[in-house]
Design a protein around this motif. Sequence first.
Motif, PDB file in Angstrom:
ATOM      1  N   HIS A   1       0.823  -1.222   0.000  1.00 22.00           N
ATOM      2  CA  HIS A   1       0.000   0.000   0.000  1.00 22.00           C
ATOM      3  C   HIS A   1       0.851   1.264   0.000  1.00 22.00           C
ATOM      4  O   HIS A   1       0.328   2.350  -0.278  1.00 22.00           O
ATOM      5  N   GLU A   2       2.145   1.145   0.307  1.00 18.89           N
ATOM      6  CA  GLU A   2       3.019   2.316   0.253  1.00 18.89           C
ATOM      7  C   GLU A   2       3.279   2.753  -1.189  1.00 18.89           C
ATOM      8  O   GLU A   2       3.773   3.855  -1.424  1.00 18.89           O
ATOM      9  N   ILE A   3       2.948   1.903  -2.144  1.00 21.19           N
ATOM     10  CA  ILE A   3       2.997   2.285  -3.561  1.00 21.19           C
ATOM     11  C   ILE A   3       1.684   3.003  -3.857  1.00 21.19           C
ATOM     12  O   ILE A   3       0.650   2.370  -4.058  1.00 21.19           O
ATOM     13  N   ARG A   4       1.704   4.317  -3.882  1.00 16.87           N
ATOM     14  CA  ARG A   4       0.472   5.101  -3.937  1.00 16.87           C
ATOM     15  C   ARG A   4      -0.121   5.180  -5.341  1.00 16.87           C
ATOM     16  O   ARG A   4      -1.329   5.236  -5.513  1.00 16.87           O
ATOM     17  N   SER A   5       0.726   5.203  -6.349  1.00 16.97           N
ATOM     18  CA  SER A   5       0.258   5.325  -7.728  1.00 16.97           C
ATOM     19  C   SER A   5      -0.261   3.987  -8.243  1.00 16.97           C
ATOM     20  O   SER A   5       0.404   2.953  -8.098  1.00 16.97           O
ATOM     21  N   ASN A   6      -1.437   4.010  -8.865  1.00 14.09           N
ATOM     22  CA  ASN A   6      -1.995   2.770  -9.409  1.00 14.09           C
ATOM     23  C   ASN A   6      -1.136   2.242 -10.555  1.00 14.09           C
ATOM     24  O   ASN A   6      -0.929   1.026 -10.685  1.00 14.09           O
ATOM     25  N   ARG A   7      -0.610   3.152 -11.362  1.00 11.73           N
ATOM     26  CA  ARG A   7       0.258   2.729 -12.465  1.00 11.73           C
ATOM     27  C   ARG A   7       1.505   2.038 -11.919  1.00 11.73           C
ATOM     28  O   ARG A   7       1.942   1.009 -12.450  1.00 11.73           O
ATOM     29  N   GLU A   8       2.077   2.601 -10.845  1.00  9.56           N
ATOM     30  CA  GLU A   8       3.270   2.002 -10.254  1.00  9.56           C
ATOM     31  C   GLU A   8       2.948   0.639  -9.637  1.00  9.56           C
ATOM     32  O   GLU A   8       3.757  -0.289  -9.709  1.00  9.56           O
ATOM     33  N   LYS A   9       1.747   0.509  -9.053  1.00 10.87           N
ATOM     34  CA  LYS A   9       1.321  -0.797  -8.522  1.00 10.87           C
ATOM     35  C   LYS A   9       1.345  -1.851  -9.616  1.00 10.87           C
ATOM     36  O   LYS A   9       1.854  -2.963  -9.423  1.00 10.87           O
ATOM     37  N   VAL A  10       0.750  -1.515 -10.753  1.00 11.97           N
ATOM     38  CA  VAL A  10       0.649  -2.477 -11.850  1.00 11.97           C
ATOM     39  C   VAL A  10       2.035  -2.862 -12.359  1.00 11.97           C
ATOM     40  O   VAL A  10       2.323  -4.045 -12.590  1.00 11.97           O
ATOM     41  N   VAL A  11       2.905  -1.885 -12.530  1.00 11.39           N
ATOM     42  CA  VAL A  11       4.269  -2.161 -12.988  1.00 11.39           C
ATOM     43  C   VAL A  11       4.983  -3.087 -11.999  1.00 11.39           C
ATOM     44  O   VAL A  11       5.650  -4.055 -12.386  1.00 11.39           O
TER      45      VAL A  11
ATOM     46  N   LEU B   1       3.610  -5.181  -9.775  1.00 18.31           N
ATOM     47  CA  LEU B   1       3.003  -6.508  -9.768  1.00 18.31           C
ATOM     48  C   LEU B   1       3.352  -7.293 -11.037  1.00 18.31           C
ATOM     49  O   LEU B   1       3.468  -8.524 -10.996  1.00 18.31           O
ATOM     50  N   LYS B   2       3.533  -6.603 -12.145  1.00 22.58           N
ATOM     51  CA  LYS B   2       3.991  -7.287 -13.360  1.00 22.58           C
ATOM     52  C   LYS B   2       5.382  -7.884 -13.144  1.00 22.58           C
ATOM     53  O   LYS B   2       5.678  -8.985 -13.624  1.00 22.58           O
ATOM     54  N   GLU B   3       6.230  -7.151 -12.417  1.00 24.93           N
ATOM     55  CA  GLU B   3       7.548  -7.677 -12.083  1.00 24.93           C
ATOM     56  C   GLU B   3       7.428  -8.908 -11.181  1.00 24.93           C
ATOM     57  O   GLU B   3       8.146  -9.888 -11.354  1.00 24.93           O
ATOM     58  N   CYS B   4       6.513  -8.843 -10.219  1.00 21.81           N
ATOM     59  CA  CYS B   4       6.295  -9.996  -9.337  1.00 21.81           C
ATOM     60  C   CYS B   4       5.835 -11.206 -10.141  1.00 21.81           C
ATOM     61  O   CYS B   4       6.304 -12.331  -9.917  1.00 21.81           O
ATOM     62  N   ARG B   5       4.938 -10.970 -11.068  1.00 22.75           N
ATOM     63  CA  ARG B   5       4.448 -12.076 -11.899  1.00 22.75           C
ATOM     64  C   ARG B   5       5.563 -12.627 -12.782  1.00 22.75           C
ATOM     65  O   ARG B   5       5.676 -13.847 -12.976  1.00 22.75           O
ATOM     66  N   ARG B   6       6.397 -11.748 -13.304  1.00 22.71           N
ATOM     67  CA  ARG B   6       7.500 -12.178 -14.180  1.00 22.71           C
ATOM     68  C   ARG B   6       8.437 -13.146 -13.475  1.00 22.71           C
ATOM     69  O   ARG B   6       8.879 -14.143 -14.063  1.00 22.71           O
ATOM     70  N   ILE B   7       8.760 -12.881 -12.210  1.00 21.50           N
ATOM     71  CA  ILE B   7       9.754 -13.706 -11.517  1.00 21.50           C
ATOM     72  C   ILE B   7       9.139 -14.934 -10.840  1.00 21.50           C
ATOM     73  O   ILE B   7       9.862 -15.819 -10.382  1.00 21.50           O
ATOM     74  N   CYS B   8       7.795 -15.009 -10.796  1.00 28.20           N
ATOM     75  CA  CYS B   8       7.125 -16.168 -10.186  1.00 28.20           C
ATOM     76  C   CYS B   8       7.213 -17.397 -11.082  1.00 28.20           C
ATOM     77  O   CYS B   8       7.007 -17.309 -12.297  1.00 28.20           O
ATOM     78  N   LYS B   9       7.506 -18.534 -10.478  1.00 27.00           N
ATOM     79  CA  LYS B   9       7.410 -19.790 -11.209  1.00 27.00           C
ATOM     80  C   LYS B   9       5.949 -20.021 -11.611  1.00 27.00           C
ATOM     81  O   LYS B   9       5.031 -19.464 -10.987  1.00 27.00           O
TER      82      LYS B   9
ATOM     83  N   ARG C   1      -7.780  -5.967  -6.670  1.00 26.03           N
ATOM     84  CA  ARG C   1      -8.200  -6.977  -7.646  1.00 26.03           C
ATOM     85  C   ARG C   1      -7.882  -6.501  -9.067  1.00 26.03           C
ATOM     86  O   ARG C   1      -7.341  -7.252  -9.887  1.00 26.03           O
ATOM     87  N   ASN C   2      -8.220  -5.253  -9.368  1.00 23.66           N
ATOM     88  CA  ASN C   2      -7.968  -4.715 -10.711  1.00 23.66           C
ATOM     89  C   ASN C   2      -6.473  -4.630 -11.000  1.00 23.66           C
ATOM     90  O   ASN C   2      -6.032  -4.889 -12.127  1.00 23.66           O
ATOM     91  N   ALA C   3      -5.681  -4.277  -9.980  1.00 27.44           N
ATOM     92  CA  ALA C   3      -4.229  -4.181 -10.185  1.00 27.44           C
ATOM     93  C   ALA C   3      -3.634  -5.544 -10.502  1.00 27.44           C
ATOM     94  O   ALA C   3      -2.796  -5.676 -11.412  1.00 27.44           O
ATOM     95  N   PHE C   4      -4.052  -6.585  -9.755  1.00 33.90           N
ATOM     96  CA  PHE C   4      -3.549  -7.935 -10.028  1.00 33.90           C
ATOM     97  C   PHE C   4      -4.033  -8.441 -11.381  1.00 33.90           C
ATOM     98  O   PHE C   4      -3.272  -9.076 -12.124  1.00 33.90           O
ATOM     99  N   LYS C   5      -5.293  -8.143 -11.691  1.00 32.57           N
ATOM    100  CA  LYS C   5      -5.839  -8.592 -12.976  1.00 32.57           C
ATOM    101  C   LYS C   5      -5.111  -7.912 -14.136  1.00 32.57           C
ATOM    102  O   LYS C   5      -4.717  -8.567 -15.112  1.00 32.57           O
ATOM    103  N   THR C   6      -4.914  -6.603 -14.022  1.00 32.60           N
ATOM    104  CA  THR C   6      -4.212  -5.860 -15.065  1.00 32.60           C
ATOM    105  C   THR C   6      -2.777  -6.335 -15.214  1.00 32.60           C
ATOM    106  O   THR C   6      -2.205  -6.319 -16.317  1.00 32.60           O
TER     107      THR C   6
END
Length: 250
Positions: free
Chosen positions: A169-179, A181-189, A223-228
């Motif tokens: 939640h310290e990531i205040r910008s929604n765009r930054e959240k999505v970026v 989380l995309k990194e998190c998804r990239r490194i996940c098996k 939910r929208n951030a993870f989905k996006t």
Amino acid sequence: MGIKRRKFQGVLNILSFNRHFYVIGLSILALIIISWILFEWSDFLFWLIVIAFSYGLLMPLIVSAYVYDFSGYYDFNWLKKFNISDLNTSEIININAGFDETSFIIKESFPKSNLRVFDFYNAQKHTEPAIVRARNVSLVYPNTQQINTNKIPLEDKSIDVIFLLSAAHEIRSNREKVVFLKECRRICKPDGKVIMVEHLRDFSNFMAFSVGFTHFFSRSVWRNAFKTSGFSSFEETKFTLFMSIFNSKP
């Protein structure tokens, strides 16, 4: 290294990190009491204001004591339902926002696994007094690495579990959240998961923190951030009325 929490450490943290809020609140309350003594005005209105201020100052401490000191959150027994394997080949990362109370506990819970810790705190972006003060007293897990939210320096599909524990939640910008989380998804098996714990901007947390609940984000925002970001699942488990545990898979 074993970490033993002090009694009421959660409440003491809230008081310490948010002392500006309590100084301002108590100062205003003192001025209200003085004005009531010096000037004639409605007793009903006076007591209504005093009760409202007292509620706003005390309720966050009561809820924090319940969630962080008495609920068993830091026992991490709630993790058992997520079937996380503790193997020599397991790769786990814990990402914080400059205040780390969990990495040593995670290592104790998964002693065989390889744990790495990352910190995305950015002094230019994360300027709230509470997080600045928290960072000054935070324990630092060995070899914690500073990162930017747009780049986690790990290989694609290399991590079994990513922990985001009261940090995202310290990531205040929604765009930054999505970026991020995309990194998190990239490194996940492909069979990996992200375990995120957050207060939500909902009625329960409004009753607990009044206007302070706006520091958190709603379930739909997450939910929208993870989905996006491309995650295939977004499952919620309530941990008390005031916290949610989210389990998401790539």
